[in-house]
Scaffold this motif. Structure first.
Motif, mmCIF file in Angstrom:
data_model
loop_
_atom_site.group_PDB
_atom_site.id
_atom_site.type_symbol
_atom_site.label_atom_id
_atom_site.label_comp_id
_atom_site.label_asym_id
_atom_site.label_seq_id
_atom_site.Cartn_x
_atom_site.Cartn_y
_atom_site.Cartn_z
ATOM 1 N N GLU A 15 0.955 -1.248 0.078
ATOM 2 C CA GLU A 15 -0.227 0.185 0.229
ATOM 3 C C GLU A 15 0.825 1.275 0.011
ATOM 4 O O GLU A 15 0.772 2.163 -0.690
ATOM 5 N N ASN A 16 1.882 1.632 0.791
ATOM 6 C CA ASN A 16 2.744 2.726 0.939
ATOM 7 C C ASN A 16 3.945 2.284 -0.820
ATOM 8 O O ASN A 16 4.026 3.808 -0.667
ATOM 9 N N TRP A 18 2.934 1.777 -3.663
ATOM 10 C CA TRP A 18 1.722 1.973 -4.192
ATOM 11 C C TRP A 18 1.204 3.704 -4.452
ATOM 12 O O TRP A 18 1.232 4.574 -5.401
ATOM 13 N N LYS A 19 1.148 4.494 -3.107
ATOM 14 C CA LYS A 19 0.910 5.556 -2.533
ATOM 15 C C LYS A 19 1.822 6.305 -3.238
ATOM 16 O O LYS A 19 1.992 7.235 -3.646
ATOM 17 N N PHE A 20 3.122 5.585 -2.915
ATOM 18 C CA PHE A 20 4.483 6.720 -3.516
ATOM 19 C C PHE A 20 4.384 6.927 -5.030
ATOM 20 O O PHE A 20 4.627 7.908 -5.068
ATOM 21 N N LEU A 21 3.596 5.624 -5.548
ATOM 22 C CA LEU A 21 4.096 5.715 -7.207
ATOM 23 C C LEU A 21 2.629 6.308 -7.559
ATOM 24 O O LEU A 21 2.930 6.650 -8.675
ATOM 25 N N LEU A 22 1.657 6.593 -6.859
ATOM 26 C CA LEU A 22 0.871 8.184 -7.618
ATOM 27 C C LEU A 22 0.946 9.278 -7.124
ATOM 28 O O LEU A 22 0.648 9.837 -7.747
ATOM 29 N N ASP A 23 2.157 9.451 -6.397
ATOM 30 C CA ASP A 23 2.338 10.614 -5.903
ATOM 31 C C ASP A 23 3.521 11.321 -6.314
ATOM 32 O O ASP A 23 4.816 11.117 -5.959
ATOM 33 N N THR A 69 -3.760 2.486 -14.675
ATOM 34 C CA THR A 69 -3.305 1.843 -14.162
ATOM 35 C C THR A 69 -4.539 0.855 -13.450
ATOM 36 O O THR A 69 -5.660 1.310 -13.015
ATOM 37 N N VAL A 70 -3.652 -0.027 -12.737
ATOM 38 C CA VAL A 70 -4.135 -1.191 -12.080
ATOM 39 C C VAL A 70 -3.782 -1.225 -10.395
ATOM 40 O O VAL A 70 -2.446 -1.244 -10.466
ATOM 41 N N PRO A 71 -4.468 -1.002 -9.728
ATOM 42 C CA PRO A 71 -4.203 -0.941 -8.463
ATOM 43 C C PRO A 71 -3.789 -1.683 -7.417
ATOM 44 O O PRO A 71 -3.656 -2.861 -7.374
ATOM 45 N N MET A 72 -2.357 -1.333 -7.102
ATOM 46 C CA MET A 72 -1.410 -1.934 -6.362
ATOM 47 C C MET A 72 -0.439 -3.379 -7.525
ATOM 48 O O MET A 72 0.354 -3.928 -6.746
ATOM 49 N N GLU A 73 -0.589 -2.979 -8.842
ATOM 50 C CA GLU A 73 -0.035 -3.818 -9.603
ATOM 51 C C GLU A 73 0.411 -3.078 -10.583
ATOM 52 O O GLU A 73 1.726 -3.090 -11.016
#
Length: 163
Positions: A15-16, A18-23, A69-73
């Protein structure tokens, strides 16, 4: 067309990561030479990047778009940058994929295909591979450091006690 494929392992919760990559601004701060990443609209960002290629200091300015985007993937990226000093343009398409690497670690795989026009285009695959590898290694270290700082600053949840 120049093809680049790098991967590295990160020790952090999915989760961290993924959150980082989206920021995008945080990602930009971890990119070697990243000077500025700013949201333009939706999923499009303006980017300024300064990179040394051999004896030449290149100042790229352009845009990056994140799609599919495919969340978390995974996510796809498309970028175009221009360097006025060398009259060069770079067009990149690529993907970022996350997979389990075991023991709380995740592998980040980044594949890119780039077209480089102008003076920088003459350097070819060899120097681009070396530069991309060096860039990816430094980004991996910076990303892990950022995620470690998140972990240090997160407040653990108190256990729930039912009265």
């Amino acid at each position: 067309m120049i093809k680049m494929d790098q991967s590295f392992t990160v020790d952090a919760p999915l989760e961290n990561i993924w959150k980082f990559l989206l920021d995008a601004p945080r990602v930009g701060k971890c990119m070697p030479g990243g000077e500025k990443v700013k949201l333009v609209e939706g999923n499009k960002y303006s980017v300024k990047l300064v990179v040394k290629i051999g004896p030449i200091k290149v100042r790229f300015a352009g845009f990056v778009t994140v799609d599919n985007t495919v969340p978390m993937e995974s996510m796809d990226i498309a970028a175009n940058w221009t360097d006025k000093t060398t009259a060069s343009k770079t067009y990149v398409i690529g993907s970022i994929n996350i997979s389990e690497a075991g023991n709380r670690n995740y592998q980040i795989s980044v594949f890119r295909e780039a077209t480089v026009l102008g003076a920088l285009g003459k350097y070819g695959q060899g120097i681009t591979d070396r530069m991309a590898s060096k860039f990816a290694k430094q980004f991996a270290v910076n990303m892990q450091t950022a995620l470690d700082q998140d972990r240090k600053h997160s407040v653990p949840r108190a256990p729930y006690h039912n009265p």
